[in-house]
Structures are given as structure tokens and as C-alpha cells.
Design a protein around this motif. Structure first.
Motif, mmCIF file in Angstrom:
data_model
loop_
_atom_site.group_PDB
_atom_site.id
_atom_site.type_symbol
_atom_site.label_atom_id
_atom_site.label_comp_id
_atom_site.label_asym_id
_atom_site.label_seq_id
_atom_site.Cartn_x
_atom_site.Cartn_y
_atom_site.Cartn_z
ATOM 1 N N ARG A 1 -2.006 -6.376 -2.686
ATOM 2 C CA ARG A 1 -1.391 -5.258 -3.402
ATOM 3 C C ARG A 1 -0.087 -4.820 -2.739
ATOM 4 N NH1 ARG A 1 -5.603 -0.669 -4.054
ATOM 5 N NH2 ARG A 1 -6.260 -1.430 -2.039
ATOM 6 N N GLU B 1 3.702 -5.138 -4.444
ATOM 7 C CA GLU B 1 4.574 -3.965 -4.584
ATOM 8 C C GLU B 1 5.876 -4.161 -3.818
ATOM 9 O OE1 GLU B 1 5.569 -0.785 -6.518
ATOM 10 O OE2 GLU B 1 3.455 -1.338 -6.639
ATOM 11 N N SER C 1 13.567 4.309 -7.825
ATOM 12 C CA SER C 1 12.454 3.358 -7.909
ATOM 13 C C SER C 1 12.210 2.644 -6.579
ATOM 14 C CB SER C 1 12.717 2.325 -9.006
ATOM 15 O OG SER C 1 12.718 2.936 -10.265
ATOM 16 N N ASN D 1 10.248 5.102 -4.560
ATOM 17 C CA ASN D 1 8.920 5.277 -5.172
ATOM 18 C C ASN D 1 8.017 4.082 -4.887
ATOM 19 O OD1 ASN D 1 9.125 7.809 -6.226
ATOM 20 N ND2 ASN D 1 9.287 7.167 -8.346
ATOM 21 N N GLY D 2 8.578 2.883 -4.980
ATOM 22 C CA GLY D 2 7.783 1.691 -4.704
ATOM 23 C C GLY D 2 7.306 1.647 -3.255
ATOM 24 N N GLU E 1 6.892 4.211 -1.366
ATOM 25 C CA GLU E 1 5.893 5.264 -1.224
ATOM 26 C C GLU E 1 4.540 4.820 -1.793
ATOM 27 O OE1 GLU E 1 6.575 9.794 -1.314
ATOM 28 O OE2 GLU E 1 5.994 9.255 -3.365
ATOM 29 N N ARG E 2 4.548 4.074 -2.895
ATOM 30 C CA ARG E 2 3.289 3.552 -3.453
ATOM 31 C C ARG E 2 2.577 2.672 -2.423
ATOM 32 N NH1 ARG E 2 5.844 3.659 -8.516
ATOM 33 N NH2 ARG E 2 6.725 1.592 -8.341
ATOM 34 N N ILE E 3 3.344 1.857 -1.699
ATOM 35 C CA ILE E 3 2.757 1.018 -0.651
ATOM 36 C C ILE E 3 2.106 1.902 0.411
ATOM 37 C CG2 ILE E 3 3.327 -0.526 1.279
ATOM 38 C CD1 ILE E 3 5.510 -1.744 -0.568
ATOM 39 N N VAL F 1 1.054 4.969 0.157
ATOM 40 C CA VAL F 1 -0.101 5.669 -0.404
ATOM 41 C C VAL F 1 -1.327 4.758 -0.397
ATOM 42 C CG1 VAL F 1 -1.073 6.584 -2.573
ATOM 43 C CG2 VAL F 1 1.184 7.343 -1.788
ATOM 44 N N VAL F 2 -1.164 3.517 -0.826
ATOM 45 C CA VAL F 2 -2.276 2.570 -0.857
ATOM 46 C C VAL F 2 -2.836 2.367 0.553
ATOM 47 C CG1 VAL F 2 -2.842 0.122 -1.220
ATOM 48 C CG2 VAL F 2 -1.593 1.377 -2.959
ATOM 49 N N ARG G 1 -4.636 5.629 1.734
ATOM 50 C CA ARG G 1 -5.913 5.858 1.042
ATOM 51 C C ARG G 1 -6.989 4.844 1.463
ATOM 52 N NH1 ARG G 1 -5.433 10.033 -2.299
ATOM 53 N NH2 ARG G 1 -3.556 10.372 -3.525
ATOM 54 N N HIS H 1 4.857 14.244 0.609
ATOM 55 C CA HIS H 1 5.706 13.047 0.627
ATOM 56 C C HIS H 1 6.285 12.828 2.027
ATOM 57 C CE1 HIS H 1 5.688 12.658 -3.780
ATOM 58 N NE2 HIS H 1 5.768 13.963 -3.790
#
Length: 169
Positions: A11, A15, A53, A56-57, A59-61, A63-64, A67, A80
Motif C-alpha cells: 500500500r 501510494e 495532491s 496529501n499523498g 500524508e496518506r502514507i 496515516v496508513v 494506524r 496533521h
């Protein structure tokens, strides 16, 4: 655990490819600013969207990773920024620091821009500010890629070790 680690790596790597694409699109769009002055505002909008973007991308990494591996996830108005700081710290017996201090410093500028983009109209964006960020984008992208790929290698090693431990146990 091996499957969880390998899925996390997959994942994150997926990303990261998207993050790299958006970084390149931002740089490419800037070329249109000078090549097509009559349409400059459209290219500036594209640069801004792709810089947004890009962060954001990333940050998505983060976050994953947080979590899946961290005992807590940041909350509140500063989550953030707190997430970015958390990814710069090692969580003993869970994971190493994901981002170097230098990378975090660079990404902090993109986080601030992300917040700015969300609160302004596109026509209010300053082309000079975009150029400033674009000048830092290659280093930010290179550092973030290096840090995240290093973490992915550690995930592979941990998954392999877990597999060996399963065979022994």
C-alpha cells in the motif's frame, strides 16, 4: 504478521508512485506558465492542485503507517502537524522513525501550503510562492522517497524474519 507487513509495504509503495506522479505533474505544469502566458492562470491552478495532491499523498502514507503500527494516532486541530512530527520519532519496539528531520522540515512547508490552498480561491494563489515550493519539490520528493523506501525495505526484512520465526515455532 508477515501478511500485514507485506500488505502495508504494498500500500505504501503504491501510494508513493502516485506521489511521484503528482510531483512530476506539478513541475510539468510550471513549464506551461512560461510557454503559454495567456493561459498562465490555468497552469498555476494545476501546479497548486498537484502540490496539494503531492502532500496529501504523502500524508496518506503516513496515516496508513501510523494506524497500522503506532499505539496512538494524533487528534485535534493540529493532527496533521502532529502526524508529521510523530513520523519523525522512533516508536520503540514498533517502528523506526519514518522521516528524517531534514525531510520533515521540507514537508512542513508543503503542509502549510496545503492548508493555504484549502482556504483560498485559486485566483488568490501567489505564483511566486508556488515557484518557491516547486524549487524545493525535487529535494522534498527525493528525501521523502528515500525515507519511505528505506522503511519499506525494513518491512520486507521484518516480514522475512516473521516467516522464519513461524517456521521455527
Amino acid at each position: 504478521m508477515r501478511c500485514v507487513l507485506l500488505d502495508l509495504r504494498r500500500r505504501v509503495q503504491s501510494e508513493l508512485c502516485n506521489v511521484q506522479k503528482t510531483g512530476q505533474r506539478a513541475l510539468d505544469a510550471w513549464e506551461g506558465v512560461s510557454q503559454f502566458p495567456e493561459q498562465q492562470s490555468y497552469y498555476v491552478d494545476s501546479v497548486a492542485l498537484n502540490l496539494h495532491s503531492f502532500y496529501n499523498g504523502l500524508e496518506r502514507i503516513l496515516v496508513v503507517i501510523a494506524r497500522e503500527l503506532d499505539p496512538t494516532f494524533p487528534s485535534g486541530d493540529r493532527w496533521h502537524r502532529d502526524l508529521l512530527e510523530q513520523m519523525g520519532r522512533e516508536i520503540p519496539e514498533k517502528r523506526p522513525a519514518i522521516l528524517s528531520e531534514q525531510t520533515r522540515g521540507l514537508l512542513d512547508e508543503f503542509l502549510a501550503f496545503r492548508h493555504l490552498v484549502r482556504s483560498l480561491y485559486a485566483f488568490e494563489l501567489d505564483a511566486e510562492r508556488l515557484k518557491y515550493l516547486l524549487d524545493r519539490l525535487p529535494e522534498a520528493l527525493s528525501n521523502a522517497t528515500r525515507d519511505i523506501e528505506s522503511f519499506c525495505r525494513l518491512l520486507s526484512i521484518a516480514a522475512e524474519q516473521d516467516s522464519k520465526d513461524q517456521e521455527i515455532g
